[in-house]
Design a protein around this motif. Structure first.
Motif, PDB file in Angstrom:
ATOM      1  N   UNK A   1      39.310  -3.989 -75.834  1.00 41.95           N
ATOM      2  CA  UNK A   1      40.233  -2.980 -75.318  1.00 41.95           C
ATOM      3  C   UNK A   1      41.249  -3.600 -74.362  1.00 41.95           C
ATOM      4  N   UNK A   2      42.440  -3.031 -74.331  1.00 44.81           N
ATOM      5  CA  UNK A   2      43.478  -3.521 -73.447  1.00 44.81           C
ATOM      6  C   UNK A   2      43.184  -3.068 -72.027  1.00 44.81           C
ATOM      7  N   UNK A   3      43.435  -3.950 -71.079  1.00 43.43           N
ATOM      8  CA  UNK A   3      43.238  -3.631 -69.674  1.00 43.43           C
ATOM      9  C   UNK A   3      44.411  -4.163 -68.878  1.00 43.43           C
ATOM     10  N   UNK A   4      44.526  -3.694 -67.639  1.00 41.69           N
ATOM     11  CA  UNK A   4      45.580  -4.168 -66.763  1.00 41.69           C
ATOM     12  C   UNK A   4      45.197  -3.845 -65.335  1.00 41.69           C
ATOM     13  N   UNK A   5      45.930  -4.410 -64.422  1.00 37.05           N
ATOM     14  CA  UNK A   5      45.785  -4.031 -63.027  1.00 37.05           C
ATOM     15  C   UNK A   5      46.737  -2.883 -62.780  1.00 37.05           C
ATOM     16  N   UNK A   6      46.260  -1.858 -62.141  1.00 34.84           N
ATOM     17  CA  UNK A   6      47.083  -0.681 -61.905  1.00 34.84           C
ATOM     18  C   UNK A   6      47.757  -0.831 -60.549  1.00 34.84           C
ATOM     19  N   UNK A   7      49.066  -0.845 -60.540  1.00 38.87           N
ATOM     20  CA  UNK A   7      49.818  -0.876 -59.294  1.00 38.87           C
ATOM     21  C   UNK A   7      50.986   0.071 -59.452  1.00 38.87           C
ATOM     22  N   UNK A  34      41.516   0.008 -67.860  1.00 35.02           N
ATOM     23  CA  UNK A  34      41.458   0.069 -69.317  1.00 35.02           C
ATOM     24  C   UNK A  34      42.227   1.281 -69.824  1.00 35.02           C
ATOM     25  N   UNK A  35      42.657   1.194 -71.055  1.00 38.08           N
ATOM     26  CA  UNK A  35      43.360   2.316 -71.675  1.00 38.08           C
ATOM     27  C   UNK A  35      42.498   3.574 -71.621  1.00 38.08           C
ATOM     28  N   UNK A  36      41.225   3.416 -71.857  1.00 35.75           N
ATOM     29  CA  UNK A  36      40.305   4.564 -71.824  1.00 35.75           C
ATOM     30  C   UNK A  36      40.285   5.205 -70.433  1.00 35.75           C
ATOM     31  N   UNK A  37      40.152   4.385 -69.391  1.00 34.40           N
ATOM     32  CA  UNK A  37      40.121   4.922 -68.033  1.00 34.40           C
ATOM     33  C   UNK A  37      41.442   5.572 -67.650  1.00 34.40           C
ATOM     34  N   UNK A  38      42.540   4.945 -68.034  1.00 32.20           N
ATOM     35  CA  UNK A  38      43.848   5.529 -67.735  1.00 32.20           C
ATOM     36  C   UNK A  38      44.019   6.870 -68.433  1.00 32.20           C
ATOM     37  N   UNK A  39      43.582   6.955 -69.664  1.00 29.65           N
ATOM     38  CA  UNK A  39      43.681   8.214 -70.416  1.00 29.65           C
ATOM     39  C   UNK A  39      42.863   9.316 -69.742  1.00 29.65           C
ATOM     40  N   UNK A  56      37.216  16.896 -79.725  1.00 29.51           N
ATOM     41  CA  UNK A  56      37.220  15.439 -79.619  1.00 29.51           C
ATOM     42  C   UNK A  56      36.730  14.951 -78.276  1.00 29.51           C
ATOM     43  N   UNK A  57      37.012  13.682 -78.032  1.00 30.34           N
ATOM     44  CA  UNK A  57      36.489  13.003 -76.850  1.00 30.34           C
ATOM     45  C   UNK A  57      36.881  13.669 -75.535  1.00 30.34           C
ATOM     46  N   UNK A  58      38.160  14.012 -75.367  1.00 34.15           N
ATOM     47  CA  UNK A  58      38.580  14.622 -74.116  1.00 34.15           C
ATOM     48  C   UNK A  58      37.922  15.982 -73.906  1.00 34.15           C
ATOM     49  N   UNK A  59      37.859  16.771 -74.952  1.00 34.64           N
ATOM     50  CA  UNK A  59      37.203  18.085 -74.841  1.00 34.64           C
ATOM     51  C   UNK A  59      35.743  17.913 -74.444  1.00 34.64           C
ATOM     52  N   UNK A  60      35.059  16.983 -75.084  1.00 39.71           N
ATOM     53  CA  UNK A  60      33.646  16.743 -74.766  1.00 39.71           C
ATOM     54  C   UNK A  60      33.478  16.211 -73.352  1.00 39.71           C
ATOM     55  N   UNK A  61      34.335  15.283 -72.975  1.00 36.41           N
ATOM     56  CA  UNK A  61      34.226  14.695 -71.637  1.00 36.41           C
ATOM     57  C   UNK A  61      34.393  15.762 -70.556  1.00 36.41           C
TER      58      UNK A  61
END
Length: 109
Positions: A1-7, A34-39, A56-61
């Motif tokens: 998965x793609x990740x980055x530092x958030x600033x 991560x893209x998942x965490x940002x989403x 889907x995933x967001x509804x379940x989460x």
């Protein structure tokens, strides 16, 4: 998965209860970004106002979060989500847009 530092220069008041605050320090938020965490972080802003997520995933989460109270269900999703948008502050709308722009910049799909 793609990740980055958030600033990102986010506006104070961004809800971050969805993720552990120690993992996200802008405002203090750190983490792998991560893209998942940002989403999830971006969509928590909408969820806090009762956004109705499709299946889907967001509804379940968000259905598993004790604080989540959708404004309706799939039968009135459009009206419910319009009301959620109306309830959002300018800071929340800007924060969601900034997170989305960051997601796009690191190639989240």
């Amino acid at each position: 998965p793609k990740t980055s530092t958030i600033k990102l220069p986010l506006t104070p008041g961004l809800p971050v209860s969805l993720v552990q605050p120690e993992r996200f320090p802008y405002l203090g938020i750190t983490g792998d970004g991560s893209c998942h965490e940002l989403r999830l972080l971006r969509n928590e802003i909408y969820a806090r106002h009762g956004w109705v997520f499709g299946r889907g995933e967001l509804a379940d989460h968000f259905a598993s979060q004790f604080w989540y109270r959708p404004r309706g269900d799939l039968s009135n999703q459009g009206d419910a989500n319009a009301a959620a948008l109306t309830a959002m502050t300018e800071a929340e709308i800007n924060n969601a847009a900034q997170i989305r722009a960051h997601e796009d910049s690191i190639g989240c799909g």
